[in-house]
Motif scaffolding. Sequence first.
Motif, PDB file in Angstrom:
ATOM      1  N   ARG A  55      13.125 -30.887  18.778  1.00 50.03           N
ATOM      2  CA  ARG A  55      13.119 -31.053  17.322  1.00 50.03           C
ATOM      3  C   ARG A  55      12.564 -32.415  16.940  1.00 50.03           C
ATOM      4  O   ARG A  55      11.740 -32.532  16.030  1.00 50.03           O
ATOM      5  CB  ARG A  55      14.545 -30.901  16.772  1.00 50.03           C
ATOM      6  CG  ARG A  55      14.660 -31.138  15.264  1.00 50.03           C
ATOM      7  CD  ARG A  55      16.118 -31.136  14.796  1.00 50.03           C
ATOM      8  NE  ARG A  55      16.882 -32.254  15.307  1.00 50.03           N
ATOM      9  CZ  ARG A  55      16.906 -33.479  14.759  1.00 50.03           C
ATOM     10  NH1 ARG A  55      16.167 -33.757  13.710  1.00 50.03           N
ATOM     11  NH2 ARG A  55      17.648 -34.429  15.290  1.00 50.03           N
ATOM     12  N   LEU A  56      12.987 -33.451  17.651  1.00 44.58           N
ATOM     13  CA  LEU A  56      12.543 -34.811  17.334  1.00 44.58           C
ATOM     14  C   LEU A  56      11.045 -34.997  17.572  1.00 44.58           C
ATOM     15  O   LEU A  56      10.402 -35.797  16.893  1.00 44.58           O
ATOM     16  CB  LEU A  56      13.344 -35.829  18.148  1.00 44.58           C
ATOM     17  CG  LEU A  56      14.827 -35.914  17.780  1.00 44.58           C
ATOM     18  CD1 LEU A  56      15.588 -36.743  18.808  1.00 44.58           C
ATOM     19  CD2 LEU A  56      15.014 -36.458  16.380  1.00 44.58           C
ATOM     20  N   LEU A  57      10.494 -34.281  18.530  1.00 45.13           N
ATOM     21  CA  LEU A  57       9.062 -34.388  18.826  1.00 45.13           C
ATOM     22  C   LEU A  57       8.197 -33.439  17.997  1.00 45.13           C
ATOM     23  O   LEU A  57       6.971 -33.505  18.059  1.00 45.13           O
ATOM     24  CB  LEU A  57       8.806 -34.127  20.316  1.00 45.13           C
ATOM     25  CG  LEU A  57       9.196 -35.265  21.254  1.00 45.13           C
ATOM     26  CD1 LEU A  57       9.077 -34.822  22.697  1.00 45.13           C
ATOM     27  CD2 LEU A  57       8.340 -36.489  20.988  1.00 45.13           C
ATOM     28  N   ALA A  58       8.814 -32.596  17.201  1.00 42.33           N
ATOM     29  CA  ALA A  58       8.063 -31.597  16.436  1.00 42.33           C
ATOM     30  C   ALA A  58       7.084 -32.223  15.441  1.00 42.33           C
ATOM     31  O   ALA A  58       6.115 -31.569  15.043  1.00 42.33           O
ATOM     32  CB  ALA A  58       9.020 -30.660  15.703  1.00 42.33           C
ATOM     33  N   ALA A  59       7.278 -33.465  15.074  1.00 42.30           N
ATOM     34  CA  ALA A  59       6.399 -34.130  14.107  1.00 42.30           C
ATOM     35  C   ALA A  59       5.026 -34.453  14.693  1.00 42.30           C
ATOM     36  O   ALA A  59       4.098 -34.755  13.944  1.00 42.30           O
ATOM     37  CB  ALA A  59       7.054 -35.409  13.591  1.00 42.30           C
ATOM     38  N   ILE A  60       4.900 -34.386  16.018  1.00 41.65           N
ATOM     39  CA  ILE A  60       3.598 -34.657  16.642  1.00 41.65           C
ATOM     40  C   ILE A  60       3.214 -33.473  17.528  1.00 41.65           C
ATOM     41  O   ILE A  60       4.073 -32.837  18.140  1.00 41.65           O
ATOM     42  CB  ILE A  60       3.597 -35.991  17.437  1.00 41.65           C
ATOM     43  CG1 ILE A  60       4.668 -36.020  18.516  1.00 41.65           C
ATOM     44  CG2 ILE A  60       3.774 -37.177  16.485  1.00 41.65           C
ATOM     45  CD1 ILE A  60       4.646 -37.273  19.376  1.00 41.65           C
ATOM     46  N   ASP A  61       1.911 -33.192  17.576  1.00 40.89           N
ATOM     47  CA  ASP A  61       1.470 -32.020  18.335  1.00 40.89           C
ATOM     48  C   ASP A  61       1.405 -32.326  19.839  1.00 40.89           C
ATOM     49  O   ASP A  61       1.568 -33.473  20.273  1.00 40.89           O
ATOM     50  CB  ASP A  61       0.140 -31.477  17.802  1.00 40.89           C
ATOM     51  CG  ASP A  61      -1.046 -32.401  18.009  1.00 40.89           C
ATOM     52  OD1 ASP A  61      -1.107 -33.103  19.033  1.00 40.89           O
ATOM     53  OD2 ASP A  61      -1.941 -32.405  17.134  1.00 40.89           O
TER      54      ASP A  61
END
Length: 172
Positions: free
Chosen positions: A141-147
Amino acid sequence: MTTDATEDRVARIMREWRRERPDLDVSPQGVIGRLHRLANALTEELVAVYERFGLSEGEFDVIATLRRAGEPFERTPGDLAASTMVTSGAVTKRVDRLVARGLVTRRTSEVDGRGRVIALTPGGRELIDEVMTAHMTNEHRLLAAIDADERAVLERVLTRWLSAFETPPATG
């Protein structure tokens, strides 16, 4: 004072320093300031998951280290200290709390009668497996902001940078 709506806190700080000290190159703040703020925010998000399971960050670290050791899920206090990058005193305090909760045991080493071995209990293994599932869901979830491509680049850059701090300098 007016600011650009897209300007983050670090950009404002850098702009103010450039105004007050135009003789200084404050460009490192663009990376380090943001990494510092991001690390603090990520720690809060990670710790929130551990707390849902009644664990501190340090306690999570100990039982996760024991779980990744594989069968029989045990390590010496020295191994735990090295793996968790804390002092032996800190490991002792964490282990004491985990023993009191029945998540780990402490016994005399069969190899060295003076040494101790810390082992995960069946209840500790069950808990860490549950916590790790929630932890990995949270990290995704925390990494979802970057592809995925950005993640791969970021991982390579951070790995190289971190190695500069963790690799001992060569001696002549």
